[in-house]
Motif scaffolding. Sequence first.
Motif, PDB file in Angstrom:
ATOM      1  N   ARG A   1      -5.394  14.328  -9.869  1.00 17.15           N
ATOM      2  CA  ARG A   1      -5.124  12.772  -9.650  1.00 17.15           C
ATOM      3  C   ARG A   1      -4.146  12.576  -8.397  1.00 17.15           C
ATOM      4  N   LYS A   2      -3.299  13.724  -8.225  1.00 15.54           N
ATOM      5  CA  LYS A   2      -2.418  13.611  -6.912  1.00 15.54           C
ATOM      6  C   LYS A   2      -3.198  13.590  -5.502  1.00 15.54           C
ATOM      7  N   LEU A   3      -4.216  14.381  -5.607  1.00 13.21           N
ATOM      8  CA  LEU A   3      -5.054  14.467  -4.442  1.00 13.21           C
ATOM      9  C   LEU A   3      -5.974  13.259  -4.373  1.00 13.21           C
ATOM     10  N   THR A   4      -6.416  12.530  -5.515  1.00  7.38           N
ATOM     11  CA  THR A   4      -6.988  11.091  -5.618  1.00  7.38           C
ATOM     12  C   THR A   4      -6.617   9.930  -4.905  1.00  7.38           C
ATOM     13  N   HIS A   5      -5.079   9.949  -5.377  1.00  6.78           N
ATOM     14  CA  HIS A   5      -4.230   8.815  -4.894  1.00  6.78           C
ATOM     15  C   HIS A   5      -3.316   9.313  -3.649  1.00  6.78           C
ATOM     16  N   ASP A   6      -3.816   8.536  -2.380  1.00  7.68           N
ATOM     17  CA  ASP A   6      -3.197   9.007  -1.515  1.00  7.68           C
ATOM     18  C   ASP A   6      -2.114   7.839  -0.653  1.00  7.68           C
ATOM     19  N   MET A   7      -0.878   8.187  -0.676  1.00  6.28           N
ATOM     20  CA  MET A   7      -0.007   7.353  -0.410  1.00  6.28           C
ATOM     21  C   MET A   7       0.053   6.862   1.192  1.00  6.28           C
ATOM     22  N   GLU A   8      -0.664   7.824   1.911  1.00  2.00           N
ATOM     23  CA  GLU A   8      -0.677   7.141   3.321  1.00  2.00           C
ATOM     24  C   GLU A   8      -1.697   6.002   3.438  1.00  2.00           C
ATOM     25  N   ILE A   9      -2.932   6.349   2.612  1.00  4.17           N
ATOM     26  CA  ILE A   9      -3.791   5.336   2.466  1.00  4.17           C
ATOM     27  C   ILE A   9      -3.498   4.021   1.802  1.00  4.17           C
ATOM     28  N   LEU A  10      -2.719   4.161   1.016  1.00  4.50           N
ATOM     29  CA  LEU A  10      -1.973   3.054   0.399  1.00  4.50           C
ATOM     30  C   LEU A  10      -1.121   2.126   1.246  1.00  4.50           C
ATOM     31  N   ALA A  11      -0.396   2.888   2.068  1.00  5.72           N
ATOM     32  CA  ALA A  11       0.471   2.203   3.267  1.00  5.72           C
ATOM     33  C   ALA A  11      -0.464   1.481   4.211  1.00  5.72           C
ATOM     34  N   ALA A  12      -1.607   2.182   4.514  1.00  7.60           N
ATOM     35  CA  ALA A  12      -2.603   1.602   5.584  1.00  7.60           C
ATOM     36  C   ALA A  12      -2.821   0.197   5.051  1.00  7.60           C
ATOM     37  N   LEU A  13      -3.612   0.368   3.767  1.00 12.43           N
ATOM     38  CA  LEU A  13      -3.932  -0.814   3.109  1.00 12.43           C
ATOM     39  C   LEU A  13      -3.219  -1.866   2.775  1.00 12.43           C
ATOM     40  N   VAL A  14      -1.893  -1.436   2.446  1.00 13.48           N
ATOM     41  CA  VAL A  14      -0.878  -2.530   2.478  1.00 13.48           C
ATOM     42  C   VAL A  14      -0.473  -3.264   3.797  1.00 13.48           C
ATOM     43  N   ALA A  15      -0.390  -2.630   4.822  1.00 14.64           N
ATOM     44  CA  ALA A  15      -0.135  -3.024   6.221  1.00 14.64           C
ATOM     45  C   ALA A  15      -1.520  -3.891   6.580  1.00 14.64           C
ATOM     46  N   ASP A  16      -2.652  -3.480   6.441  1.00 20.40           N
ATOM     47  CA  ASP A  16      -3.597  -4.397   6.673  1.00 20.40           C
ATOM     48  C   ASP A  16      -3.872  -5.441   5.885  1.00 20.40           C
ATOM     49  N   LEU A  17      -3.299  -5.597   4.591  1.00 22.34           N
ATOM     50  CA  LEU A  17      -3.434  -6.735   3.824  1.00 22.34           C
ATOM     51  C   LEU A  17      -2.398  -7.566   4.177  1.00 22.34           C
ATOM     52  N   ARG A  18      -1.063  -7.269   4.667  1.00 15.70           N
ATOM     53  CA  ARG A  18      -0.045  -7.945   4.998  1.00 15.70           C
ATOM     54  C   ARG A  18      -0.569  -8.724   6.384  1.00 15.70           C
ATOM     55  N   ALA A  19      -1.235  -7.905   7.205  1.00 20.81           N
ATOM     56  CA  ALA A  19      -1.459  -8.347   8.594  1.00 20.81           C
ATOM     57  C   ALA A  19      -2.626  -9.577   8.529  1.00 20.81           C
ATOM     58  N   ALA A  20      -3.274  -9.531   7.073  1.00 10.92           N
ATOM     59  CA  ALA A  20      -4.247 -10.717   7.055  1.00 10.92           C
ATOM     60  C   ALA A  20      -3.754 -11.829   6.547  1.00 10.92           C
ATOM     61  N   ALA A  21      -2.359 -11.976   6.355  1.00  8.63           N
ATOM     62  CA  ALA A  21      -1.669 -13.069   5.986  1.00  8.63           C
ATOM     63  C   ALA A  21      -1.869 -14.078   4.879  1.00  8.63           C
ATOM     64  N   PRO A  22      -2.341 -13.453   3.780  1.00  7.65           N
ATOM     65  CA  PRO A  22      -2.687 -14.283   2.616  1.00  7.65           C
ATOM     66  C   PRO A  22      -1.563 -15.339   2.296  1.00  7.65           C
ATOM     67  N   ASP A  23      -1.882 -16.202   1.555  1.00  7.86           N
ATOM     68  CA  ASP A  23      -0.895 -17.346   1.154  1.00  7.86           C
ATOM     69  C   ASP A  23      -0.225 -16.680  -0.221  1.00  7.86           C
ATOM     70  N   HIS A  24      -0.985 -15.818  -1.020  1.00  7.44           N
ATOM     71  CA  HIS A  24      -0.368 -15.303  -2.116  1.00  7.44           C
ATOM     72  C   HIS A  24      -1.087 -13.833  -2.273  1.00  7.44           C
ATOM     73  N   ILE A  25      -0.441 -13.068  -3.204  1.00 10.26           N
ATOM     74  CA  ILE A  25      -0.913 -11.700  -3.443  1.00 10.26           C
ATOM     75  C   ILE A  25      -1.023 -11.541  -5.002  1.00 10.26           C
ATOM     76  N   ALA A  26      -2.051 -10.923  -5.550  1.00  9.21           N
ATOM     77  CA  ALA A  26      -1.923 -10.711  -7.145  1.00  9.21           C
ATOM     78  C   ALA A  26      -2.164  -9.324  -7.268  1.00  9.21           C
ATOM     79  N   CYS A  27      -1.474  -8.736  -8.002  1.00  4.25           N
ATOM     80  CA  CYS A  27      -1.307  -7.147  -8.064  1.00  4.25           C
ATOM     81  C   CYS A  27      -1.531  -6.805  -9.871  1.00  4.25           C
ATOM     82  N   THR A  28      -2.692  -6.246  -9.921  1.00  2.35           N
ATOM     83  CA  THR A  28      -3.291  -6.185 -11.430  1.00  2.35           C
ATOM     84  C   THR A  28      -2.783  -4.705 -12.222  1.00  2.35           C
TER      85      THR A  28
END
Length: 298
Positions: free
Chosen positions: A38-65
Motif C-alpha cells: 500500500r505504501k507503493l500504491t499511495h504516492d504523496m507526490e501524486i496527491l500533492a499534484a492532484l491537490v494543486a490541480d484541484l485548487r487551480a480549478a478554483a471550485p466554490d467548495h470541496i467535499a472530502c469523503t
Amino acid sequence: MFRLAHLTDPHVGPLPRPRLRQLMSKRATGWVNWSRGRKLTHDMEILAALVADLRAAAPDHIACTGDLCNIGLPSEWETARVFMEGLGEPGFVSFVPGNHDAYVRGSLKGLLGAVGPWTRDDAGRDKAFPYLRRRGPLALVGLSSAIPTAPFVATGRLGSDQIRAAERMLQDLAAEPERPCRVVMIHHPPHVGGAKAGRHLTDAHAFEAMIGRVGADLVLHGHNHVGSVAFLMAPGGRRVPVIGAPSASARGGALKHCAGYHLYEIERTATGYALTATLRGLLPEGGMGDLGTLTLKA
C-alpha cells in the motif's frame, strides 16, 4: 453556476513506524499490508499534484469523503490535520470519515479531535453526524459510515438513528420554497451491491429505502478507489446519481485505478438541477488532465 470538487481516499503518508504496543490490534495486519504494497500504491507526490490541480480549478467548495488515515495511529491525526489545512480552511472544505479513519477503537475520536472543524455544521456543532452545511445553492449532508471492524473486514454502518436524522434533514430541505440541491456525502458506497462482501455498507438497504422516501439530488462516496456511477430511485420516479471517485493518491497501472477527483458544475433549472461531472486525474503520459465528463439532471 456552483462548482463543487470531490476527492476521497487520500491515505495520507508517509506512515510512521508504529510502536510494538500499537500493533497489538488490527493495526498489525494493516501495517503488514502497508509495508508490502500500500505504501507503493499511495504516492504523496501524486496527491500533492492532484491537490494543486484541484485548487487551480478554483471550485466554490470541496467535499472530502474519508480515509485520511491508514491504520489509525495517533501520529496520523496531526498529518491529517496538516493535509486538510492544505486543502482549504474549514468553511471551504467538508469532511466525512472513512473506515481507515476508524481503524481501531478510539481512532475516529482521535482523528475528529484533529479535523473536527471541517465537520462543523451551520449551527456551530462539530464531530456529529449527520451534519448540514449550506453553500450557495447546495445543502451538504455529511454522514459517517466509519466504524472499527475486525481484521480483513472493511464494512461500514450508518445506524438507524443517523438514517432517521438524515431523512428528517432531507425531507425538511425538500419542503423549502426554493429547494436546495441536496448533496449527501458518505464514505462507503451506500447502495446494495456497491462494494464486495466484507467491504460493504451493512445497512445499505435502509439507506436506499430512506432515499426512496425523501430523495436527494446527488450522493458522493469513495472507498472503492475507482470512479463509478449508480442510481437510486426517489419519489416521483426520479433517479438519484450515486457517484464514487478514485483514490486521490493512487499510482495505478490501469486508468480507472489512477488518482483522480471529480469537479461538478451545478446549475438550477426550471425543474431541479443540472449536474456536469468532470473527472480530472493522472494521465497515462503523466501530469493531470480531463479524463471524461458526465452530464446529469437532478
